[in-house]
Design a protein around this motif. Structure first.
Motif, short mmCIF file in Angstrom:
data_model
loop_
_atom_site.label_atom_id
_atom_site.label_comp_id
_atom_site.label_asym_id
_atom_site.label_seq_id
_atom_site.Cartn_x
_atom_site.Cartn_y
_atom_site.Cartn_z
N GLY A 38 0.68 -1.09 0.10
CA GLY A 38 -0.13 -0.18 -0.03
C GLY A 38 0.74 1.47 0.08
O GLY A 38 0.35 2.27 0.35
N LEU A 39 2.18 1.07 -0.40
CA LEU A 39 2.98 2.33 -0.29
C LEU A 39 3.05 3.04 -1.85
O LEU A 39 3.08 2.01 -2.81
CB LEU A 39 4.40 2.02 0.31
CG LEU A 39 5.34 3.14 0.46
CD1 LEU A 39 4.91 4.19 1.68
CD2 LEU A 39 6.70 2.84 0.83
N GLY A 40 3.02 4.18 -2.08
CA GLY A 40 3.34 4.72 -3.42
C GLY A 40 2.40 5.85 -3.55
O GLY A 40 3.01 6.74 -4.25
N SER A 41 1.33 5.86 -3.46
CA SER A 41 0.25 7.01 -3.63
C SER A 41 0.58 8.19 -3.30
O SER A 41 0.28 9.12 -3.82
CB SER A 41 -1.29 6.55 -3.44
OG SER A 41 -1.31 6.21 -2.11
N GLU A 42 1.17 8.28 -2.08
CA GLU A 42 1.36 9.50 -1.43
C GLU A 42 2.75 9.94 -1.44
O GLU A 42 3.06 11.07 -0.80
CB GLU A 42 1.14 9.35 0.07
CG GLU A 42 2.23 8.38 1.06
CD GLU A 42 1.88 7.11 0.80
OE1 GLU A 42 2.53 6.37 1.58
OE2 GLU A 42 1.46 6.66 -0.13
N LEU A 43 3.66 9.08 -2.24
CA LEU A 43 4.97 9.48 -2.52
C LEU A 43 5.23 10.19 -3.85
O LEU A 43 4.62 9.76 -4.63
CB LEU A 43 5.91 8.49 -2.12
CG LEU A 43 6.03 7.81 -0.84
CD1 LEU A 43 6.79 6.34 -0.82
CD2 LEU A 43 6.41 8.58 0.32
N SER A 44 6.28 10.90 -4.00
CA SER A 44 6.66 11.44 -5.47
C SER A 44 7.34 10.20 -5.91
O SER A 44 7.72 9.24 -5.31
CB SER A 44 7.77 12.63 -5.34
OG SER A 44 8.88 11.96 -4.69
N GLU A 45 7.40 9.99 -7.22
CA GLU A 45 8.01 8.94 -7.87
C GLU A 45 9.55 8.61 -7.57
O GLU A 45 10.07 7.50 -7.39
CB GLU A 45 8.00 9.44 -9.58
CG GLU A 45 8.65 8.14 -10.14
CD GLU A 45 8.67 8.33 -11.88
OE1 GLU A 45 9.18 7.55 -12.51
OE2 GLU A 45 8.07 9.32 -12.34
N ALA A 46 10.28 9.81 -7.27
CA ALA A 46 11.66 9.65 -6.86
C ALA A 46 11.67 8.95 -5.54
O ALA A 46 12.63 8.32 -5.29
CB ALA A 46 12.26 11.06 -6.82
N GLU A 47 10.92 9.35 -4.61
CA GLU A 47 10.88 8.68 -3.35
C GLU A 47 10.60 7.53 -3.20
O GLU A 47 11.33 6.66 -2.66
CB GLU A 47 9.79 9.71 -2.29
CG GLU A 47 10.29 11.04 -2.05
CD GLU A 47 9.18 11.73 -1.12
OE1 GLU A 47 9.41 12.20 -0.24
OE2 GLU A 47 8.04 11.60 -1.60
N PHE A 48 9.53 7.06 -4.02
CA PHE A 48 9.15 5.59 -4.21
C PHE A 48 10.50 4.83 -4.93
O PHE A 48 10.83 3.73 -4.38
CB PHE A 48 7.86 5.78 -5.18
CG PHE A 48 7.31 4.04 -5.21
CD1 PHE A 48 6.76 3.54 -4.20
CD2 PHE A 48 7.99 3.50 -6.58
CE1 PHE A 48 6.28 2.24 -4.29
CE2 PHE A 48 7.33 2.04 -6.55
CZ PHE A 48 6.50 1.66 -5.56
N GLU A 49 11.17 5.32 -5.93
CA GLU A 49 11.94 4.60 -6.56
C GLU A 49 13.37 4.48 -5.52
O GLU A 49 13.86 3.68 -5.63
CB GLU A 49 12.41 5.40 -7.75
CG GLU A 49 11.51 5.24 -8.69
CD GLU A 49 11.64 3.73 -9.33
OE1 GLU A 49 12.57 3.00 -9.61
OE2 GLU A 49 10.21 3.26 -9.43
N GLU A 50 13.40 5.59 -4.61
CA GLU A 50 14.87 5.31 -3.86
C GLU A 50 14.31 4.38 -2.49
O GLU A 50 15.22 3.47 -2.20
CB GLU A 50 15.16 6.74 -2.95
CG GLU A 50 16.04 6.62 -2.06
CD GLU A 50 17.50 6.11 -2.76
OE1 GLU A 50 18.26 6.03 -1.91
OE2 GLU A 50 17.59 6.19 -3.81
N ILE A 51 13.20 4.26 -2.15
CA ILE A 51 12.72 3.31 -1.17
C ILE A 51 12.91 1.98 -1.83
O ILE A 51 13.39 0.91 -1.33
CB ILE A 51 11.36 3.48 -0.83
CG1 ILE A 51 11.33 4.73 0.11
CG2 ILE A 51 10.78 2.24 0.27
CD1 ILE A 51 9.93 5.27 0.61
#
Length: 600
Positions: A432-445
């Motif tokens: 359920g992680l991803g919708s509230e993050l920027s693409e860059a933040e999601f990719e780094e995680i």
């Protein structure tokens, strides 16, 4: 800062001395039955026969001497003479508080700092890294971090494979690769030095156009295969190798391009794994040392003629197996692979004078390094025992054989990292992680989860063993995996960010009253022992095991002991305990080369 195990060991050793026995019998270990005791000592049983005394009699004398020790809530005898030790609540709470206040969260530094070089790269020019390079990178990076944390001065060396016959092969292959190059290239290579050098530079610049790692990767295996079958082609490659090593300007320029495009790709792969080197030296860096080194070895009467070659005989009386000599100069007059390794040892000795050099290389290279090391000791380039091969097993597929692609080829490391990152993205979306993050933040995680999966899958095993790579299992957020450890670290961060926790002192008094609090505090106390084992045995799996047990311990604690909803004094204690666990868990992960995100 002495840990509880060490302090108890000293107390029990003194009790054995008081009982008329050697302090060596006072060895204290974690209890096999945590439900009965925190630590145990079997010294009474071990010392009974040599001393001619009854083990239970010895145990009674020891426990009587320990009575009233403030470290202990109890010292009880079980069975024939086992001594079970339970730490007092006060001693455990005080130890937890000291760990919380310690910048090194309970880990000691070495008494003596050494200068250490770790050789853990070994990538070759013109060849993309493959899964076979993964273990060297992961284990070597972790050892570098462990040794630095322990207090040593450490240099990590990639030790580039950038010289020798393979370079001659590439020069010929690149020269022949394109029709528009061929005529002018053939004319160039026939041209003598002098005014033609300007033309040489011009032609080489043409050759450099479009030269990238993909081209080199395609050309090299074809050239290597052809050289085995075509004597004339092999002779051309040998001539090109000799001219390169003699300093032919055009070849040097071409070779530098090989190194440049290769290093760019290598740095990309290593950076993706959070692996870094202090030195990017290669075999070429010691080329100028080889001729005078061979002369020196001759003067020291270490070289012997054998069928036209020059060798160093390294066999020793009492060897249990026959070790062949080190081939220094071939019958054709060329320096060999082992010669370059010996020159590298000499170079490191003169430049850095290290106390220890660790070679993190596949254990199948064990005999090669033993031969080179013995030659180095004989030549006086290193002191006996200062060179050590840190061997490791293979990463295998589910068939038990070295991991390959579905087509049966060697899997490139870049592709493996891509596979792991793609799977990490899937896992994060499922969570359920991803919708509230920027693409860059999601990719780094996702990158951090992938790195944790790859590294922990490797480092949880003793390095000398092989293991089966299972991407689905290793990327799971449950079980003994890197993502599970990240999840626990992120969970603690989330707790400490909650409004109810903000402002609480991380150095507040810690009270270990509940069983889960005791277990967690004892785990914190065991960090120094895990670090010592990893350091002494050059084996990061001790740190990996500690990190996993600490994460599990926190999970049990969190389920059994309310933190944010506890009464004020208890809440403060548990927040301080949680913050200390987070610091030690992130330190442990850092020693493995793993970084936890802020959320996931």
């Amino acid at each position: 800062m002495t840990d509880l195990r060490g302090a108890l060991g000293e107390a029990v050793a003194a009790a054995f001395v008081a009982a008329g026995l050697s302090p060596d019998y006072g060895r204290v270990t974690p209890s096999d039955r945590p439900d009965l005791a925190d630590f145990q000592c079997n010294g009474a049983l071990i010392g009974a026969k040599p001393s001619g005394r009854n083990p239970r009699e010895i145990a009674i004398a020891v426990t009587d001497h320990l009575a009233g020790n403030p470290l202990l809530a109890s010292a009880e005898i079980a069975g024939l003479g086992f001594i079970n030790l339970r730490v007092s609540t006060l001693a455990l709470s005080e130890r937890a508080a000291r760990i919380a206040a310690d910048p090194r969260i309970g880990a000691r530094r070495s008494d003596v700092s050494r200068r250490v070089i770790i050789d853990y790269g070994g990538p070759n020019v013109a060849k993309p890294m493959h899964v076979g390079h993964l273990r060297s990178a992961i284990i070597g990076e972790s050892l570098k971090r462990i040794y630095r944390f322990r207090g040593d001065e450490v240099l990590g060396d990639a030790h580039f494979g950038d010289w020798g016959f393979q370079m001659g092969l590439l020069i010929v292959a690149v020269s022949d690769a394109n029709e528009r190059w061929r005529a002018v290239a053939e004319e160039l290579w026939r041209t003598a030095a002098g005014p033609a050098q300007d033309r040489e530079t011009e032609v080489v610049e043409h050759l450099l156009e479009g030269l990238d790692l993909d081209l080199l990767d395609r050309l090299y295996p074809l050239a290597a295969a052809r050289a085995k079958e075509d004597e004339a082609y092999r002779d051309r490659a040998r001539k090109a190798t000799a001219e390169l090593q003699a300093g032919k300007r055009g070849y040097i320029r071409l070779w530098r391009r090989f190194v440049e495009v290769s290093r760019t790709a290598l740095e990309r792969e290593y950076h993706a794994l959070d692996v870094d080197f202090d030195l990017w030296k290669g075999e070429s860096d010691v080329e100028q040392l080889i001729a005078p080194m061979v002369e020196e070895l001759h003067d020291k009467k270490l070289l012997h003629r054998d069928q036209g070659a020059q060798i160093i005989r390294v066999a020793r009386q009492g060897d249990k197996r026959d070790l062949p000599p080190l081939l220094v100069v071939s019958s054709e007059g060329s320096a060999m692979y082992g010669t370059t390794d010996l020159a590298t040892i000499l170079d490191r000795h003169r430049t850095y004078n290290p106390d220890l050099v660790l070679y993190c290389v596949d254990q199948r290279q064990g005999d090669h390094f033993e031969i080179v090391f013995r030659a180095a000791y004989m030549a006086g380039y290193a002191t006996e025992g200062s060179l050590e091969h840190i061997g490791f097993g293979t990463m295998n597929g589910t068939d038990g054989k070295p991991f390959k692609t579905r087509e049966g080829g060697v899997l490139k490391l870049h592709d493996l990292i891509g596979m792991a990152t793609a799977k990490a993205r899937e896992r994060l979306v499922e969570a359920g992680l991803g919708s509230e993050l920027s693409e860059a933040e999601f990719e780094e995680i996702a990158r951090k989860v992938a790195v944790a999966a790859l590294k922990f899958a490797d480092l949880q095993n003793f390095r000398g063993t092989s293991y089966v790579f299972d991407l689905d299992r290793f990327t799971s957020f449950e079980g003994k995996t890197g993502p599970y450890l990240l999840y626990q670290a992120v969970r603690i961060k989330s707790i400490l960010r909650r409004p109810e926790a903000v402002g609480a002192s991380t150095l507040a008094p810690i009270v270990t009253a509940e069983p889960a609090e005791r277990e967690l505090s004892l785990l914190l106390d065991s960090f120094d022992n895990a670090l010592t084992e990893a350091y002494d045995r050059k084996a990061p799996h001790f740190i990996a095991e500690h990190a996993y047990r600490l994460a599990q311990g926190f999970s049990k604690f969190y389920a059994a002991c309310p933190v944010l909803n506890a009464e004020p004094m208890v809440k403060t204690s548990r927040l301080a305990l949680s913050a200390t666990v987070l610091r030690q868990l992130e330190t442990s992960l850092g020693l493995l080369g793993i970084e936890a995100p802020e959320r996931m």
